[in-house]
Write a protein that holds these residues in place. Sequence first.
Motif, short mmCIF file in Angstrom:
data_model
loop_
_atom_site.label_atom_id
_atom_site.label_comp_id
_atom_site.label_asym_id
_atom_site.label_seq_id
_atom_site.Cartn_x
_atom_site.Cartn_y
_atom_site.Cartn_z
N LYS A 34 42.28 -36.39 -28.60
CA LYS A 34 42.67 -36.57 -29.99
C LYS A 34 41.72 -35.77 -30.85
O LYS A 34 40.51 -35.99 -30.81
CB LYS A 34 42.62 -38.05 -30.38
N LEU A 35 42.27 -34.86 -31.59
CA LEU A 35 41.47 -34.08 -32.54
C LEU A 35 41.00 -35.04 -33.63
O LEU A 35 41.83 -35.68 -34.29
CB LEU A 35 42.33 -32.96 -33.12
N PRO A 36 39.70 -35.21 -33.81
CA PRO A 36 39.18 -36.25 -34.71
C PRO A 36 39.74 -36.21 -36.14
O PRO A 36 40.04 -37.25 -36.70
CB PRO A 36 37.67 -35.99 -34.72
N GLU A 37 39.90 -35.03 -36.70
CA GLU A 37 40.35 -34.94 -38.09
C GLU A 37 41.87 -34.95 -38.25
O GLU A 37 42.37 -34.93 -39.37
CB GLU A 37 39.76 -33.70 -38.77
N ALA A 38 42.61 -35.01 -37.17
CA ALA A 38 44.07 -34.94 -37.24
C ALA A 38 44.70 -36.33 -37.17
O ALA A 38 44.39 -37.11 -36.28
CB ALA A 38 44.61 -34.08 -36.11
N GLU A 39 45.59 -36.60 -38.11
CA GLU A 39 46.28 -37.89 -38.14
C GLU A 39 47.29 -38.02 -37.00
O GLU A 39 47.41 -39.06 -36.38
CB GLU A 39 47.00 -38.05 -39.48
N ARG A 40 48.03 -36.94 -36.72
CA ARG A 40 49.14 -37.03 -35.77
C ARG A 40 48.98 -36.16 -34.52
O ARG A 40 49.92 -35.99 -33.79
CB ARG A 40 50.45 -36.63 -36.45
#
Length: 138
Positions: free
Chosen positions: A62-68
Motif C-alpha cells: 500500500k502506497l502510504p500517501e494513496a487513498e485507493r
Amino acid sequence: MISGSCLCGAIRYEISSEPLWAHNCHCRRCRKIRGSAFASNLFVRIESLRYTRGEERLRSYKLPEAERFTHTFCSDCGSSLPFRNEARGLAVVPMGSLDDDPKLAPAAHIFVGSMAPWFAITDSLPRHPAQLGEDDAG
C-alpha cells in the motif's frame, strides 16, 4: 464463474458474480506497478471473489500517501492479483490475471491526463483526464 491465477499457478481465484465495470487506468502508479502503458482493471463485488489456492502466498503493498492504491501480488512469481477494497465493498481484478473471458471489456480510459507520452490510444472509448466522477470528459 470466472477464474484467474498467477503466472506460476501457486495462487488461483474465482469470481462468482457478473463483473460491474472495467476500465483502462493510465495513472503513473498503475503504469509503474504493472510495467505497462496502462492497467486494465475489472471491478466485482467483494463477496464474489474467492481464492481457491495459495491465498497465504498473497502479499500487498500500500502506497502510504494513496487513498485507493494497493498492489496485491504473488510472493513467488510477482504476478498482480485481485485486491479487496473493504471500504468500497469491491475487488479490483487485474484483467491480465484472468484465465477466463469475463464477458466485459474495458469501457473507458481514466487518468489520460497522466498517460505515458510514448503511448497512443487508438480506440474510441471515452477518455477521462482523471478518475471517473472527477472530471467532465466523456
